[in-house]
Write a protein that holds these residues in place. Structure first.
Motif, PDB file in Angstrom:
ATOM      1  N   ASP A  74      10.266  12.820 -22.869  1.00 24.29           N
ATOM      2  CA  ASP A  74       9.286  13.870 -23.600  1.00 24.29           C
ATOM      3  C   ASP A  74       7.850  14.087 -23.008  1.00 24.29           C
ATOM      4  OD1 ASP A  74       8.084  11.929 -24.624  1.00 24.29           O
ATOM      5  OD2 ASP A  74       8.900  12.207 -26.641  1.00 24.29           O
ATOM      6  N   GLN A  75       7.394  15.276 -23.505  1.00 22.44           N
ATOM      7  CA  GLN A  75       5.943  15.273 -23.048  1.00 22.44           C
ATOM      8  C   GLN A  75       4.895  14.357 -23.372  1.00 22.44           C
ATOM      9  OE1 GLN A  75       4.347  19.385 -23.780  1.00 22.44           O
ATOM     10  NE2 GLN A  75       2.450  18.331 -24.578  1.00 22.44           N
ATOM     11  N   ARG A  76       5.237  13.766 -24.229  1.00 18.25           N
ATOM     12  CA  ARG A  76       4.163  12.740 -24.912  1.00 18.25           C
ATOM     13  C   ARG A  76       4.203  11.409 -23.867  1.00 18.25           C
ATOM     14  NH1 ARG A  76       6.390   8.814 -27.791  1.00 18.25           N
ATOM     15  NH2 ARG A  76       5.014   7.106 -28.839  1.00 18.25           N
ATOM     16  N   GLU A  77       5.502  11.271 -23.228  1.00 16.82           N
ATOM     17  CA  GLU A  77       5.607  10.229 -22.222  1.00 16.82           C
ATOM     18  C   GLU A  77       5.085  10.679 -20.924  1.00 16.82           C
ATOM     19  OE1 GLU A  77       9.322   8.303 -19.817  1.00 16.82           O
ATOM     20  OE2 GLU A  77       9.741   8.624 -21.643  1.00 16.82           O
ATOM     21  N   ILE A  78       5.283  11.745 -20.473  1.00 15.14           N
ATOM     22  CA  ILE A  78       4.872  12.213 -19.334  1.00 15.14           C
ATOM     23  C   ILE A  78       3.232  12.159 -19.338  1.00 15.14           C
ATOM     24  CG2 ILE A  78       4.766  14.186 -17.600  1.00 15.14           C
ATOM     25  CD1 ILE A  78       7.346  14.976 -18.944  1.00 15.14           C
TER      26      ILE A  78
END
Length: 559
Positions: free
Chosen positions: A218-222
């Motif tokens: 998800d965006q949080r990980e990226i």
């Protein structure tokens, strides 16, 4: 060796200086005189090359290349096949580790599994293993775990220079394997630590949000991984978007937000818009890219074609592809899984890039690679031909879908495709953007391969397009030689006394691509000579392999 190049149209690559006629003296790997060469210096030259008014420019940069593994194989001209294809197009620097799929880092027990995933895109680094065993791609023989170890292995295996991005999927695999779920806080912290350890050897962070296992992030990980990279050194995010078709605007928002919040730059990788129903969205896409440019350093790259190429894994929904390679292939033997995939492809395809849909059906998907000796009869043909050969005429039937699955399994998943998704008008609009660099996104040819023509044609085609569209010579040279080096944090290649003598000589009036989707390996025309660090590696269609191979590893400075 001292080399004198006479009567050249010198294009420095700085975008400002007008092209001018002059001579160039090379001593070893450096330019020592540019423009007016003193007669006393010229008299001592060991070799003289008459440019005959042709353009002399800095060597080009392939900003997105897949030649770090199979591309090390020595071709018929005595140099690695990746370098042969590169220098034919004027390229002296290649950037690999793209789409989140760098060959390192890799966990000890995952070499064979990861090598099998990379094989359809990047080929194999060595001798294939037992095709019926657990390691058909020979990954068990990889002598590296880290990027530092990979680059040490690669040293001396390339004529052109090589830089690597750190792949998101590679990082995720070392922590989570190929799990189909978002990461928790502890897993993100572990991935960030891997990024900080590997970043010194890399140019940026790449991700491929249609490929396993980054597709499950998800965006949080990226964002966290971009931030971790930039804690070590300045580095941009180089993403293959989660969608380049129906959901392209949301996909752009995801990665641009990650780049901005993570503190790095942003590169619009292999810029495109896929699917007829999306072609009129260029203005919206361009506006998002321009907005990003107001927040972080940005660059784009592209191959100037209306079709792309990737592994046939991407034909199947992400849910089907999770787990090990063996589990993925076994899953495709289950009628219930096949039916689920069929309904996702031909029914509710939201939330993923549906290649069959945006290529207009199976007729729009060309077969570029197969398991050697198994699917050879279909090389260059369409998946619709596979279906017809199975005795099925309805291309949107479950029977057609079964024929595709059977072909994929028969080739043990070692299938690559050319996806015909685009139109020329959109290609031209992207090409005209002033911060657009070039790439081949090139897959390496070999047994069982009939690759996309971009591998040989991207740079000569870009020069031809620039000439025909009225883009100034000094601008296109800047965009394909200098802009990428500056964005990547590499030494500036602008021609001046003392500059590196990695050069290309080409005929601005005639340079062009000569190949096609049916005949992809026809060499381009108009690229007369290529020097890599002063070594004349290519001249008038002939290669001169250096001994040893002198390609250098490209690494940007640590903060």
């Amino acid at each position: 060796m001292r080399q004198l190049i006479t009567d050249a149209l010198i294009v420095t690559g700085d975008r400002a200086a007008e092209p001018y006629v002059g001579d160039v003296l090379i001593d070893g790997d450096r330019i020592v005189h540019l423009g007016d060469v003193p007669p006393s210096a010229a008299a001592g030259a060991d070799r003289t090359i008459d440019a005959d008014g042709r353009v002399l420019a800095p060597g080009f940069v392939d900003t997105h290349n897949h030649g770090a593994l199979a591309g090390t194989r020595i071709g018929e001209h005595g140099i690695p096949v990746s370098c042969e294809m590169a220098v034919r197009g004027g390229v002296t620097k290649r950037i690999c580790g793209v789409d989140g799929l760098s060959p390192a880092p890799v966990a000890t027990g995952q070499r064979a599994e990861y090598a099998a995933q990379l094989a359809p895109l990047d080929g194999m680094a060595g001798t294939p293993g037992d095709p019926d065993g657990d390691d058909p791609a020979g990954g068990g023989d990889w002598p590296w775990l880290t990027m530092e170890e990979f680059l040490a292995w690669h040293q001396g295996r390339s004529v052109t220079d090589l830089g690597m991005h750190l792949g998101h999927s590679a990082v995720r695999r070392t922590v989570m394997g190929n799990l189909d779920r978002t990461a928790d806080d502890a897993e993100i912290r572990a991935m960030a630590e891997v990024v900080r350890r590997e970043a010194p050897w890399c140019l940026g962070l790449s991700t491929g949000l249609v490929y396993n296992p980054a597709v499950y992030s998800d965006q949080r990980e990226i964002t966290a991984l971009v931030r971790a990279f930039n804690e070590v050194k300045p580095g941009a995010l180089y993403p293959h978007l989660r969608s380049e078709s129906d959901d392209i605007l949301d996909a752009l928002t995801e990665v641009i937000t990650a780049a901005v919040e993570g503190g790095g730059g942003y590169c619009s990788e292999h810029s495109k818009i896929a699917g007829r129903r999306n072609w009129d969205r260029f203005g919206e896409v361009a506006a998002k890219l321009d907005d990003a440019d107001g927040s972080v350093p940005t660059m784009g790259n592209m191959y100037p074609y209306t079709a792309g190429s990737t592994t046939a894994d991407a034909l199947f929904p992400p849910e089907v592809r999770s787990g090990t390679r063996a589990e993925f292939l076994a899953r495709l033997t289950d009628d219930r899984v096949r039916e689920f995939a069929f309904e996702k492809i031909y029914g509710d395809g939201a939330g993923w890039d549906n290649f069959v849909a945006f290529c207009g059906g199976l007729e729009g998907i060309q077969i570029a690679g197969v398991l050697d000796g198994v699917g050879d009869d279909f090389l260059g043909k369409r998946f619709s031909d596979v279906v017809l050969a199975a005795g099925v005429t309805d291309m949107e039937s479950i029977e057609a879908h079964d024929a595709v699955c059977d072909f994929f399994l028969h080739n043990r998943g070692e299938v690559s495709i050319i996806s015909h998704y685009g139109n020329e008008a959109t290609v031209e609009r992207f090409f005209r953007r002033p911060n657009m660099a070039l790439c081949t996104d090139g897959l390496m040819p070999g047994p069982g391969q009939k690759p996309h023509p971009r591998s040989l044609g991207s740079f000569p085609k870009a020069l031809r397009m620039a000439r025909e569209l009225g883009i100034p010579l000094k601008e296109i040279v800047h965009r394909i030689a200098t802009l990428p080096c500056r964005f990547l944090g590499l030494d500036d290649p602008v021609l001046r006394p003392g500059a590196d003598a990695s050069l290309v000589l080409f005929d601005w009036a005639t340079v062009r691509d000569a190949n096609s989707f049916d005949e992809p390996l026809i060499p381009p025309e108009g690229i007369a000579a290529v020097w890599v660090h002063g070594h004349l590696a290519y001249e008038d269609g002939r290669f001169d392999p250096p001994h040893p191979f002198g390609g250098r590893i490209l690494v940007s400075p640590v903060s």
